[in-house]
Structures are given as structure tokens and as C-alpha cells.
Design a protein around this motif. Structure first.
Motif, PDB file in Angstrom:
ATOM      1  N   ASN A   3       0.808  -1.208   0.000  1.00 53.68           N
ATOM      2  CA  ASN A   3       0.000   0.000   0.000  1.00 53.68           C
ATOM      3  C   ASN A   3       0.850   1.271   0.000  1.00 53.68           C
ATOM      4  OD1 ASN A   3      -2.422  -1.415   0.038  1.00 53.68           O
ATOM      5  ND2 ASN A   3      -2.337  -1.644   2.247  1.00 53.68           N
ATOM      6  N   LYS A   5       2.145   4.712  -0.808  1.00 58.95           N
ATOM      7  CA  LYS A   5       1.503   5.887  -1.397  1.00 58.95           C
ATOM      8  C   LYS A   5       2.509   6.951  -1.807  1.00 58.95           C
ATOM      9  CE  LYS A   5      -2.719   4.562  -0.643  1.00 58.95           C
ATOM     10  NZ  LYS A   5      -3.643   4.201  -1.648  1.00 58.95           N
ATOM     11  N   THR A  20      -6.659  21.527   1.962  1.00 51.04           N
ATOM     12  CA  THR A  20      -7.648  20.538   1.558  1.00 51.04           C
ATOM     13  C   THR A  20      -8.944  20.802   2.309  1.00 51.04           C
ATOM     14  OG1 THR A  20      -6.912  19.008   3.269  1.00 51.04           O
ATOM     15  CG2 THR A  20      -5.928  18.735   1.095  1.00 51.04           C
ATOM     16  N   TRP A  22     -12.946  18.708   3.239  1.00 49.31           N
ATOM     17  CA  TRP A  22     -13.801  17.534   3.135  1.00 49.31           C
ATOM     18  C   TRP A  22     -15.110  17.935   2.459  1.00 49.31           C
ATOM     19  CZ3 TRP A  22     -12.573  12.600   4.043  1.00 49.31           C
ATOM     20  CH2 TRP A  22     -11.440  12.347   4.796  1.00 49.31           C
ATOM     21  N   CYS A  40     -15.372  12.919   0.716  1.00 52.42           N
ATOM     22  CA  CYS A  40     -14.225  12.953  -0.179  1.00 52.42           C
ATOM     23  C   CYS A  40     -13.295  14.088   0.264  1.00 52.42           C
ATOM     24  CB  CYS A  40     -14.716  13.183  -1.610  1.00 52.42           C
ATOM     25  SG  CYS A  40     -13.412  13.069  -2.828  1.00 52.42           S
ATOM     26  N   PRO A  60      -7.649  12.282  -6.451  1.00 56.05           N
ATOM     27  CA  PRO A  60      -7.593  11.084  -5.617  1.00 56.05           C
ATOM     28  C   PRO A  60      -8.949  10.803  -4.984  1.00 56.05           C
ATOM     29  CG  PRO A  60      -6.629  12.913  -4.469  1.00 56.05           C
ATOM     30  CD  PRO A  60      -6.964  13.403  -5.852  1.00 56.05           C
ATOM     31  N   GLU A  62     -10.802   8.424  -1.985  1.00 52.64           N
ATOM     32  CA  GLU A  62     -10.590   7.565  -0.826  1.00 52.64           C
ATOM     33  C   GLU A  62     -11.782   6.641  -0.641  1.00 52.64           C
ATOM     34  OE1 GLU A  62      -8.096   6.930   1.201  1.00 52.64           O
ATOM     35  OE2 GLU A  62      -6.865   8.272   0.042  1.00 52.64           O
ATOM     36  N   ASN A  63     -11.488   5.455  -0.188  1.00 53.73           N
ATOM     37  CA  ASN A  63     -12.514   4.469   0.100  1.00 53.73           C
ATOM     38  C   ASN A  63     -13.156   4.802   1.446  1.00 53.73           C
ATOM     39  OD1 ASN A  63     -14.002   2.166   0.623  1.00 53.73           O
ATOM     40  ND2 ASN A  63     -12.417   0.775  -0.133  1.00 53.73           N
ATOM     41  N   THR A  66     -11.521   3.283   4.447  1.00 59.41           N
ATOM     42  CA  THR A  66     -10.293   3.948   4.871  1.00 59.41           C
ATOM     43  C   THR A  66     -10.611   5.133   5.779  1.00 59.41           C
ATOM     44  OG1 THR A  66      -9.254   3.325   2.786  1.00 59.41           O
ATOM     45  CG2 THR A  66      -8.188   5.065   4.058  1.00 59.41           C
ATOM     46  N   ILE A  67     -11.620   5.905   5.409  1.00 58.87           N
ATOM     47  CA  ILE A  67     -12.009   7.062   6.217  1.00 58.87           C
ATOM     48  C   ILE A  67     -12.504   6.608   7.579  1.00 58.87           C
ATOM     49  CG2 ILE A  67     -13.641   8.978   6.384  1.00 58.87           C
ATOM     50  CD1 ILE A  67     -13.475   9.096   3.292  1.00 58.87           C
TER      51      ILE A  67
END
Length: 76
Positions: A3, A5, A20, A22, A40, A60, A62-63, A66-67
């Protein structure tokens, strides 16, 4: 390194960090029942300048699992 990154890099002199944010969205079924909540993490692209901050577009994704894992670790 299944994994992997990437590595963190030092910020060059004279450059600023792009923030960033959300983005949350609730998906509904056809009968207005909540189907799922989506989240996201996206870059604040409105502060970037093409050719200076980036040369190509990349989004990108994210799953949700994962969050959830990250939030669970933060809660502990």
C-alpha cells in the motif's frame, strides 16, 4: 510495500501549501430514504495556478472504509 503511497517531500522555498477540505454528500434512494453518506477529501484547487502548482489534473478518491479506519484511530 503493498500500500505504498509515496514519500513526504520538503516544501521548496517560495512555495505555499495548498489546503484541503472535506466534501460530504448524502445519497438517497428513489423513495427518499438515505442510502449512504459519502465523504471525499479534495484539494482547494481555486488557489492553484496551472503551470506553476500543477501540470496535469489528478483527483484522488478515498474508500469509505479507509475514512472510517482513520476516524476510529483518531477517536482512540
Amino acid at each position: 510495500m503493498k500500500n505504498y503511497k509515496g514519500d513526504l517531500a520538503k516544501l521548496p522555498k517560495g512555495k505555499k501549501v495548498i489546503g484541503t477540505k472535506w466534501v460530504y454528500k448524502t445519497k438517497y434512494k428513489s423513495d427518499n430514504i438515505i442510502d449512504k453518506d459519502k465523504a471525499c477529501l479534495v484539494a482547494k484547487e481555486y488557489v492553484e495556478k496551472e503551470g506553476i502548482d500543477y501540470t496535469e489534473a489528478f483527483s484522488p478518491v478515498e474508500n469509505l472504509d479507509t475514512i472510517r479506519m482513520v476516524l476510529a484511530l483518531v477517536a482512540q
